[in-house]
Scaffold this motif. Structure first.
Motif, mmCIF file in Angstrom:
data_model
loop_
_atom_site.group_PDB
_atom_site.id
_atom_site.type_symbol
_atom_site.label_atom_id
_atom_site.label_comp_id
_atom_site.label_asym_id
_atom_site.label_seq_id
_atom_site.Cartn_x
_atom_site.Cartn_y
_atom_site.Cartn_z
ATOM 1 N N LEU A 129 0.785 -1.334 0.049
ATOM 2 C CA LEU A 129 0.172 0.010 -0.135
ATOM 3 C C LEU A 129 0.939 1.153 0.043
ATOM 4 O O LEU A 129 1.582 1.360 0.801
ATOM 5 C CB LEU A 129 -0.712 -0.182 1.221
ATOM 6 C CG LEU A 129 -1.832 1.170 1.612
ATOM 7 C CD1 LEU A 129 -2.378 1.586 0.421
ATOM 8 C CD2 LEU A 129 -2.715 0.994 2.784
ATOM 9 N N HIS A 130 0.993 2.089 -1.058
ATOM 10 C CA HIS A 130 1.820 3.151 -1.318
ATOM 11 C C HIS A 130 0.877 4.597 -1.158
ATOM 12 O O HIS A 130 0.256 4.657 -2.123
ATOM 13 C CB HIS A 130 2.340 2.849 -2.782
ATOM 14 C CG HIS A 130 3.494 3.847 -2.715
ATOM 15 N ND1 HIS A 130 4.471 3.918 -3.906
ATOM 16 C CD2 HIS A 130 3.904 4.842 -2.025
ATOM 17 C CE1 HIS A 130 5.200 4.868 -4.021
ATOM 18 N NE2 HIS A 130 5.036 5.515 -2.784
ATOM 19 N N ARG A 131 1.125 4.985 -0.092
ATOM 20 C CA ARG A 131 0.382 6.291 0.070
ATOM 21 C C ARG A 131 1.403 7.321 -0.493
ATOM 22 O O ARG A 131 2.116 7.978 0.248
ATOM 23 C CB ARG A 131 0.132 6.734 1.377
ATOM 24 C CG ARG A 131 -1.209 5.657 1.950
ATOM 25 C CD ARG A 131 -1.525 6.151 3.188
ATOM 26 N NE ARG A 131 -2.733 5.452 3.580
ATOM 27 C CZ ARG A 131 -2.714 4.477 4.367
ATOM 28 N NH1 ARG A 131 -1.706 3.822 4.635
ATOM 29 N NH2 ARG A 131 -3.899 3.939 4.559
ATOM 30 N N LYS A 136 -2.989 7.641 -3.557
ATOM 31 C CA LYS A 136 -2.747 6.234 -2.838
ATOM 32 C C LYS A 136 -2.788 5.284 -3.787
ATOM 33 O O LYS A 136 -3.899 5.173 -4.739
ATOM 34 C CB LYS A 136 -3.865 6.222 -1.780
ATOM 35 C CG LYS A 136 -4.257 4.768 -1.044
ATOM 36 C CD LYS A 136 -5.258 5.097 0.055
ATOM 37 C CE LYS A 136 -5.787 3.856 0.218
ATOM 38 N NZ LYS A 136 -6.887 3.934 1.273
ATOM 39 N N HIS A 137 -2.167 4.211 -3.769
ATOM 40 C CA HIS A 137 -2.361 3.023 -4.676
ATOM 41 C C HIS A 137 -1.830 1.643 -4.252
ATOM 42 O O HIS A 137 -1.038 1.822 -3.131
ATOM 43 C CB HIS A 137 -1.850 3.401 -6.292
ATOM 44 C CG HIS A 137 -0.179 3.586 -6.227
ATOM 45 N ND1 HIS A 137 0.133 4.734 -5.839
ATOM 46 C CD2 HIS A 137 0.607 2.713 -6.274
ATOM 47 C CE1 HIS A 137 1.457 4.743 -5.845
ATOM 48 N NE2 HIS A 137 2.064 3.548 -5.945
ATOM 49 N N PHE A 138 -1.973 0.752 -4.916
ATOM 50 C CA PHE A 138 -1.300 -0.516 -4.430
ATOM 51 C C PHE A 138 -0.278 -0.945 -5.359
ATOM 52 O O PHE A 138 -0.748 -0.539 -6.728
ATOM 53 C CB PHE A 138 -2.340 -1.537 -4.150
ATOM 54 C CG PHE A 138 -3.438 -1.497 -3.345
ATOM 55 C CD1 PHE A 138 -3.071 -1.805 -1.826
ATOM 56 C CD2 PHE A 138 -4.495 -0.824 -3.474
ATOM 57 C CE1 PHE A 138 -3.997 -1.955 -0.697
ATOM 58 C CE2 PHE A 138 -5.505 -0.159 -2.535
ATOM 59 C CZ PHE A 138 -5.174 -0.887 -1.036
ATOM 60 N N ASP A 139 0.850 -1.441 -5.024
ATOM 61 C CA ASP A 139 1.771 -2.062 -5.818
ATOM 62 C C ASP A 139 1.928 -3.490 -6.026
ATOM 63 O O ASP A 139 2.193 -4.133 -4.822
ATOM 64 C CB ASP A 139 3.180 -1.320 -5.698
ATOM 65 C CG ASP A 139 3.125 0.065 -5.806
ATOM 66 O OD1 ASP A 139 2.898 0.317 -6.898
ATOM 67 O OD2 ASP A 139 3.647 0.958 -4.998
ATOM 68 N N LEU A 140 1.292 -4.232 -6.932
ATOM 69 C CA LEU A 140 1.617 -5.412 -7.022
ATOM 70 C C LEU A 140 2.948 -5.999 -7.724
ATOM 71 O O LEU A 140 3.300 -5.467 -8.563
ATOM 72 C CB LEU A 140 0.465 -6.211 -7.916
ATOM 73 C CG LEU A 140 0.551 -7.535 -8.416
ATOM 74 C CD1 LEU A 140 0.393 -8.358 -7.563
ATOM 75 C CD2 LEU A 140 -0.450 -7.942 -9.621
ATOM 76 N N ARG A 141 3.611 -6.903 -7.081
ATOM 77 C CA ARG A 141 4.832 -7.057 -7.477
ATOM 78 C C ARG A 141 5.084 -8.484 -7.577
ATOM 79 O O ARG A 141 4.946 -9.344 -6.453
ATOM 80 C CB ARG A 141 6.129 -6.432 -6.595
ATOM 81 C CG ARG A 141 5.892 -5.118 -6.399
ATOM 82 C CD ARG A 141 7.062 -4.364 -5.839
ATOM 83 N NE ARG A 141 6.822 -2.944 -5.061
ATOM 84 C CZ ARG A 141 6.775 -1.862 -5.854
ATOM 85 N NH1 ARG A 141 6.860 -2.176 -7.292
ATOM 86 N NH2 ARG A 141 6.453 -0.568 -5.248
ATOM 87 N N LEU A 142 5.316 -9.144 -8.476
ATOM 88 C CA LEU A 142 5.616 -10.785 -8.597
ATOM 89 C C LEU A 142 7.017 -11.009 -9.088
ATOM 90 O O LEU A 142 7.511 -10.630 -10.052
ATOM 91 C CB LEU A 142 4.560 -11.180 -9.883
ATOM 92 C CG LEU A 142 3.054 -10.841 -9.757
ATOM 93 C CD1 LEU A 142 2.326 -10.513 -11.397
ATOM 94 C CD2 LEU A 142 2.254 -11.965 -8.929
HETATM 95 MN MN MN Z 1 3.864 2.757 -5.984
#
Ligand code: MN
Length: 471
Positions: A35-37, A41-47
């Protein structure tokens, strides 16, 4: 080099984000959602894939509902170390703001990832704590993709809301000691002088609770509002509501007079985070709770203050003495949050000061103005007399206390030993006063006591002599 863009965007002297390098190719398939404020604000999906983290910024986050398509912007690959990153990215840096891990776990690619990245279609199964099941991602143009939940047993419509982890909590109390603790297990905070408040925030509403469970929400409306404006689902905070004098000192007397006069200039100095977004955090070590707290308060309104700590106790104590503060609190860095008094939190005071129970008062013979207040403390359920206080009382306060006292008058002396004073009016021992004093004499009487204020937030029965136990 795959991480070139990642490194180009960041100055690693100014951010605590990992420098990272491409790892040896491994078969591990971990994922993280942060969760990156940032500005937004957004969410970062990392695979994890071939030694890097393939990364997407997902403004609304992945949905569990197959009917909701979620925009996912393909961004630069991140180093594997980023998987564990939580922290504050300072102002002026790329992505400035706070980063918290929202979920992590492993994933299973359901179709070949290299081919999928080329043709613009990824299919994978997430095995996280919050995110479970299969998702499809389709590229719509250059960087923009859409993420869609696949109908499976983990899909559900609607958004699950988390509930507050608990709605009442006994607060942690500090044990009074005469010396700073030694060793590297401790950090030190300034001791603030105000009302100890637990704040429960849920559904955009804050409830402020004192140690005895009194509701003070409406006494401090600006603080309640600022808490309810925080960008969180729910949380429990522990701290001290204070009023600062012109020297920046928290002043309990000022807090009380400002409350009376309706001056709404209070601050909430927050020193602990007991729950966040449905999770009970009390078992975490202190420093982890405080790191989360600092991120939650990073963009808060200015009446919500983070109670910073330092590692050097001697310096903190010298500072407190030089600025005539009440004292410092030492906290064990690895300890969980435990309600009640313990040796994980210690208080070291600059002078003598504590609460006493009011058991009576005297008036001057001439004009019947309140001249002294009789004080005591409980020991084995007996109220032990400890002397009287006549200084520190303004004329207005003398009048006001007199009125308060009249309702509590009784015939018999409440103290365990009789006190020979014809002028005394005895009281039901329910009021608590905060008293500063030089020392306790051998006869167990206060020397040079001075009245600081009435404590509305502490029950009289809990007032004991704070013994200075050597650690
Ligand atoms: Mn980010």
């Amino acid at each position: 080099m795959k991480l070139k863009e990642y490194k180009k965007k960041r100055n690693f002297l100014r951010t605590t984000e990992p420098v990272g390098d491409i790892a040896e190719e491994s078969s591990a398939n971990n994922f993280v959602v942060q969760l990156h404020r940032a500005r937004a604000k957004h969410f970062d999906l990392r695979l994890e894939h071939k030694g890097v983290l393939i990364s997407f910024a997902v403004p609304k986050g992945l949905s569990n509902n197959p009917k909701e398509k979620r925009l996912a912007v393909h961004v630069e690959d991140h180093p594997l170390d980023y998987m564990n990153f939580e922290g504050i990215i300072p102002k002026g840096n790329y992505g400035a703001g706070t980063v918290d891990i929202f979920d992590s776990g492993t994933y299973i690619p359901l179709e070949d990832f290299d081919k999928g990245l080329k043709k613009g279609h990824l299919k994978f199964f997430l095995n996280g704590e919050k995110l479970k099941g299969a998702w499809n991602m389709f590229r719509t143009d250059e960087q923009n993709w859409l993420a869609v939940k696949i109908e499976d047993q983990f899909a559900f419509a609607g958004k699950k809301k988390t509930k507050l982890a608990f709605d009442a909590a006994p607060v942690q109390l500090a044990t009074l000691v005469s010396r700073l603790p030694k060793g590297k297990d401790w950090v030190f905070e300034i001791k603030y002088d105000g009302y100890r408040i637990c704040a429960f925030v849920e559904n955009g509403k804050a409830r402020l609770c004192t140690r005895n469970g009194n509701d003070y929400t409406t006494k401090f409306p600006k603080i309640s509002k600022a808490l309810s404006n925080l960008d969180i689902e729910n949380a429990v905070f522990d701290g001290e509501v204070v009023a600062f004098d012109e020297n920046g000192r928290s002043d309990f007397g000022l807090l009380q007079s400002n409350l009376k006069s309706g001056k709404n200039n209070f601050f909430f100095v927050v020193f602990d985070l007991l729950a966040l977004d449905g999770e009970d955090l009390r078992a975490l070590p202190l420093l982890q709770r405080k790191e989360k707290l600092q991120r939650v308060l990073y963009k808060a309104e200015n009446m919500l203050l983070f109670s910073a700590h330092v590692e050097n106790g001697k310096e903190t104590f010298a500072f407190a003495k030089a600025h005539n503060l009440e004292g410092v609190i030492a906290k064990k860095i690895n300890a969980p949050y435990v309600g009640g008094r313990s040796n994980d939190w210690l208080k070291i005071k600059c002078g003598h000061r504590q609460e006493f129970v009011i058991g009576g008062f005297a008036t001057s013979e001439k004009n019947q103005v309140l001249s002294a207040i009789y004080l005591g403390y409980y020991e084995n359920k007996k109220l032990i007399y400890v002397g009287k206080v006549g200084t520190g009382l303004s004329d207005a306060l003398r009048q006001e206390l007199r009125q308060k006292f009249e309702k509590l008058a009784r015939k018999t002396c409440p103290f365990s030993s009789p006190i020979d004073d014809k002028n005394a009016v005895w009281l039901r021992p329910t009021l608590v006063a905060e008293i500063k004093y030089a020392e306790l004499t051998k006869d167990n009487l206060l020397r040079q006591p001075s009245f600081v204020g009435l404590r509305g937030d502490k029950p009289a029965k809990d007032v004991h002599l704070e013994v200075k136990n050597e650690d």
